[in-house]
Write a protein that holds these residues in place. Sequence first.
Motif, PDB file in Angstrom:
ATOM      1  N   LEU A 129       1.268 -25.043  18.790  1.00 42.22           N
ATOM      2  CA  LEU A 129       0.601 -24.521  17.433  1.00 42.22           C
ATOM      3  C   LEU A 129       1.714 -24.825  16.332  1.00 42.22           C
ATOM      4  O   LEU A 129       2.733 -24.295  16.430  1.00 42.22           O
ATOM      5  N   LEU A 130       1.498 -25.713  15.423  1.00 39.19           N
ATOM      6  CA  LEU A 130       2.220 -26.184  14.477  1.00 39.19           C
ATOM      7  C   LEU A 130       2.085 -25.492  13.339  1.00 39.19           C
ATOM      8  O   LEU A 130       1.031 -25.421  12.580  1.00 39.19           O
ATOM      9  N   PRO A 131       2.973 -24.877  12.697  1.00 47.72           N
ATOM     10  CA  PRO A 131       2.868 -24.155  11.488  1.00 47.72           C
ATOM     11  C   PRO A 131       2.525 -25.056  10.042  1.00 47.72           C
ATOM     12  O   PRO A 131       3.178 -26.086   9.835  1.00 47.72           O
ATOM     13  N   VAL A 132       1.841 -24.394   9.274  1.00 48.32           N
ATOM     14  CA  VAL A 132       1.068 -24.989   8.170  1.00 48.32           C
ATOM     15  C   VAL A 132       1.574 -24.075   7.003  1.00 48.32           C
ATOM     16  O   VAL A 132       2.039 -24.596   6.226  1.00 48.32           O
ATOM     17  N   ILE A 133       1.013 -22.700   7.018  1.00 47.98           N
ATOM     18  CA  ILE A 133       1.576 -22.109   5.862  1.00 47.98           C
ATOM     19  C   ILE A 133       1.392 -20.786   6.409  1.00 47.98           C
ATOM     20  O   ILE A 133       0.591 -19.965   7.055  1.00 47.98           O
ATOM     21  N   ASP A 134       2.536 -19.755   5.699  1.00 44.46           N
ATOM     22  CA  ASP A 134       2.465 -18.301   6.196  1.00 44.46           C
ATOM     23  C   ASP A 134       2.128 -17.363   4.587  1.00 44.46           C
ATOM     24  O   ASP A 134       3.025 -17.625   3.823  1.00 44.46           O
ATOM     25  N   LEU A 135       1.074 -16.832   4.677  1.00 40.96           N
ATOM     26  CA  LEU A 135       0.603 -16.075   3.354  1.00 40.96           C
ATOM     27  C   LEU A 135       1.306 -14.599   3.165  1.00 40.96           C
ATOM     28  O   LEU A 135       0.939 -14.026   2.650  1.00 40.96           O
ATOM     29  N   GLY A 136       1.909 -14.223   4.453  1.00 39.55           N
ATOM     30  CA  GLY A 136       2.457 -12.839   4.622  1.00 39.55           C
ATOM     31  C   GLY A 136       1.229 -11.835   4.981  1.00 39.55           C
ATOM     32  O   GLY A 136       0.304 -12.343   5.264  1.00 39.55           O
ATOM     33  N   ARG A 137       1.709 -10.779   4.912  1.00 37.92           N
ATOM     34  CA  ARG A 137       0.998  -9.481   5.603  1.00 37.92           C
ATOM     35  C   ARG A 137      -0.157  -9.194   4.365  1.00 37.92           C
ATOM     36  O   ARG A 137       0.326  -9.089   3.183  1.00 37.92           O
ATOM     37  N   THR A 138      -1.296  -9.403   4.508  1.00 42.49           N
ATOM     38  CA  THR A 138      -2.406  -9.401   3.696  1.00 42.49           C
ATOM     39  C   THR A 138      -3.329  -8.497   4.063  1.00 42.49           C
ATOM     40  O   THR A 138      -3.941  -8.385   5.060  1.00 42.49           O
ATOM     41  N   PRO A 139      -4.143  -7.831   2.819  1.00 41.10           N
ATOM     42  CA  PRO A 139      -5.162  -6.724   3.019  1.00 41.10           C
ATOM     43  C   PRO A 139      -6.400  -7.556   3.723  1.00 41.10           C
ATOM     44  O   PRO A 139      -6.667  -8.785   3.743  1.00 41.10           O
ATOM     45  N   LEU A 140      -7.152  -6.894   4.579  1.00 40.00           N
ATOM     46  CA  LEU A 140      -8.322  -7.336   5.188  1.00 40.00           C
ATOM     47  C   LEU A 140      -9.273  -7.534   4.071  1.00 40.00           C
ATOM     48  O   LEU A 140      -9.694  -6.709   3.349  1.00 40.00           O
ATOM     49  N   ALA A 141      -9.811  -8.792   3.979  1.00 43.80           N
ATOM     50  CA  ALA A 141     -10.922  -9.157   3.058  1.00 43.80           C
ATOM     51  C   ALA A 141     -12.317  -8.450   3.276  1.00 43.80           C
ATOM     52  O   ALA A 141     -12.639  -8.173   4.234  1.00 43.80           O
ATOM     53  N   ASP A 142     -12.748  -7.955   2.149  1.00 45.20           N
ATOM     54  CA  ASP A 142     -13.920  -7.356   2.071  1.00 45.20           C
ATOM     55  C   ASP A 142     -13.788  -5.796   2.665  1.00 45.20           C
ATOM     56  O   ASP A 142     -14.695  -4.980   2.676  1.00 45.20           O
ATOM     57  N   ARG A 143     -12.695  -5.307   2.792  1.00 43.60           N
ATOM     58  CA  ARG A 143     -12.240  -4.012   3.396  1.00 43.60           C
ATOM     59  C   ARG A 143     -12.068  -3.195   2.137  1.00 43.60           C
ATOM     60  O   ARG A 143     -11.007  -2.933   1.661  1.00 43.60           O
ATOM     61  N   LEU A 144     -13.023  -3.303   1.184  1.00 43.13           N
ATOM     62  CA  LEU A 144     -12.832  -2.622  -0.175  1.00 43.13           C
ATOM     63  C   LEU A 144     -12.436  -1.015  -0.127  1.00 43.13           C
ATOM     64  O   LEU A 144     -12.894  -0.379   0.461  1.00 43.13           O
ATOM     65  N   ALA A 145     -11.535  -0.863  -1.185  1.00 39.37           N
ATOM     66  CA  ALA A 145     -11.024   0.674  -0.938  1.00 39.37           C
ATOM     67  C   ALA A 145     -11.909   1.500  -1.661  1.00 39.37           C
ATOM     68  O   ALA A 145     -12.421   1.086  -2.856  1.00 39.37           O
ATOM     69  N   SER A 146     -12.053   2.766  -1.286  1.00 31.28           N
ATOM     70  CA  SER A 146     -12.693   3.907  -2.244  1.00 31.28           C
ATOM     71  C   SER A 146     -11.752   4.712  -3.110  1.00 31.28           C
ATOM     72  O   SER A 146     -10.661   4.731  -2.740  1.00 31.28           O
ATOM     73  N   PRO A 147     -12.387   5.045  -4.013  1.00 28.69           N
ATOM     74  CA  PRO A 147     -11.390   5.986  -4.767  1.00 28.69           C
ATOM     75  C   PRO A 147     -10.663   7.161  -4.119  1.00 28.69           C
ATOM     76  O   PRO A 147      -9.604   7.747  -4.578  1.00 28.69           O
ATOM     77  N   ASP A 148     -11.053   7.696  -3.003  1.00 28.87           N
ATOM     78  CA  ASP A 148     -10.481   8.559  -2.070  1.00 28.87           C
ATOM     79  C   ASP A 148      -9.372   8.181  -1.307  1.00 28.87           C
ATOM     80  O   ASP A 148      -8.639   9.043  -0.884  1.00 28.87           O
ATOM     81  N   ASP A 149      -9.127   6.960  -0.990  1.00 29.84           N
ATOM     82  CA  ASP A 149      -8.364   6.421   0.010  1.00 29.84           C
ATOM     83  C   ASP A 149      -6.983   6.416  -0.681  1.00 29.84           C
ATOM     84  O   ASP A 149      -6.690   6.013  -1.946  1.00 29.84           O
ATOM     85  N   PRO A 150      -6.088   7.186  -0.144  1.00 24.91           N
ATOM     86  CA  PRO A 150      -4.676   7.288  -0.490  1.00 24.91           C
ATOM     87  C   PRO A 150      -4.053   5.826  -0.751  1.00 24.91           C
ATOM     88  O   PRO A 150      -4.215   4.912  -0.254  1.00 24.91           O
ATOM     89  N   PRO A 151      -3.121   5.944  -1.687  1.00 25.12           N
ATOM     90  CA  PRO A 151      -2.401   4.525  -2.342  1.00 25.12           C
ATOM     91  C   PRO A 151      -1.382   4.176  -0.930  1.00 25.12           C
ATOM     92  O   PRO A 151      -1.188   4.925  -0.411  1.00 25.12           O
ATOM     93  N   GLY A 152      -1.468   2.960  -0.854  1.00 26.83           N
ATOM     94  CA  GLY A 152      -0.963   2.139   0.217  1.00 26.83           C
ATOM     95  C   GLY A 152      -1.576   2.297   1.553  1.00 26.83           C
ATOM     96  O   GLY A 152      -1.039   1.989   2.651  1.00 26.83           O
TER      97      GLY A 152
END
Length: 412
Positions: free
Chosen positions: A18-41
């Motif tokens: 498996l040949l590397p193309v690009i590493d975008l780092g640790r990234t949040p899961l898309a569409d896992r939107l945060a609730s106002p009640d979710d603690p920061p981080g």
Amino acid sequence: MGLAQAIRGCRACGCDRLLPVIDLGRTPLADRLASPDDPPGSDRTEPLELVMCGACALVQITVTVPPADLFGQGYPYHSSVSPALRAHFAAAAAAHLGRYRLDRHHRVVEIASNDGVMLRHFVARGIPALGIEPSPGPAAAARAAGVSTLDAYFDGALADRLAGDGWSADLVLAANVLAHVPDPVDFAAGIARLLRPGGHAVFEVPDLGDLVQGLAFDTIYHQHLCYFSLTSLEALLGRGGLRVVDVERLAIHGGSLRVHAAPAGTPGAAVAALRAMEQRQGAASPAFLAGFAERVARLRDRLRDLLARLAGEGARIAAYGAAAKATTLLAYCGIDRTTVDFVADLNARKWGLAMPGCRLPIVPPARLLEAMPSHVLLLAWNFADEILAQQAEYRRRGGRFILPLPEPRVIA
């Protein structure tokens, strides 16, 4: 939540080169939107690294997040929200109805049918149709629209059960789902077994060539496990017992392929032409992706410099489009509330929530006229024409949009 699993070999052929193309780092899961009640981080992040198989040329990410964590309860994506998608799927349904001469004696199955945006056109013609959709919200919306929908993930075992229950199909539709499948060969083989004699499957998938040429790195996220050239797609489908007989290039989603396949058949002229084009481009070679990571990094730097310059000049900046792709762009570019005030989105299911990671609040589009930011970063750039038309009044009042790709630029 389940644990993400690192792949040990290619998802299609098993090769461990498996040949590397690009590493975008640790990234949040898309569409896992945060609730106002979710603690920061507290937003979940996972590695986001793209590689190419050295054997079959399939481009893919290196981890698999359990599908239930991506598409389960709370999944906010409803295709019918977008006028452009409604028009796209209406046209697709009309094309399929005409091409395959479907009537009440045929059966249609759509995998990942979402809220029934395409299948409702078959239902309206009296054609027996079944949607398969694992996300509870879209599946419920489809049933409310009169589309019979099974809440399930499609695989070979489900295909056999459906066939045994009398749901073998003359046409299987799979738009924007093959990229989401952890075992795409089993998926293709299941479709091959589900088809009636003479039946066809139609896939829509992201076009790797358009992604690379357009620097569309933000279409890389954890839901999208694979990115396809015709070359890699033919090899993958072939392993599942399907043969590509026709292909169309589409503008939707920044560049897609619509592939017609069947257990048997002769590839047409369009297949030969695209094969030849990919061969000239070297799309099945690592050289095709050489320098992609560096070009994306330069794009990121130019976008950040533009936003910093505008902010330094006193600009007030908002964003538009709480799309899955926005998660990648915001995270990789380090854009947060120090630069952007909020994200407007047409989908009311997202209002009151926040983008994962950066926690930008998601608000109705009307907020643009209320707040009148001087500039709006267009995160959903693949629907630029639609959004710019919707926001004609904001633009008439002097508001400007920033298009991030393939070169950051400001338009009035």
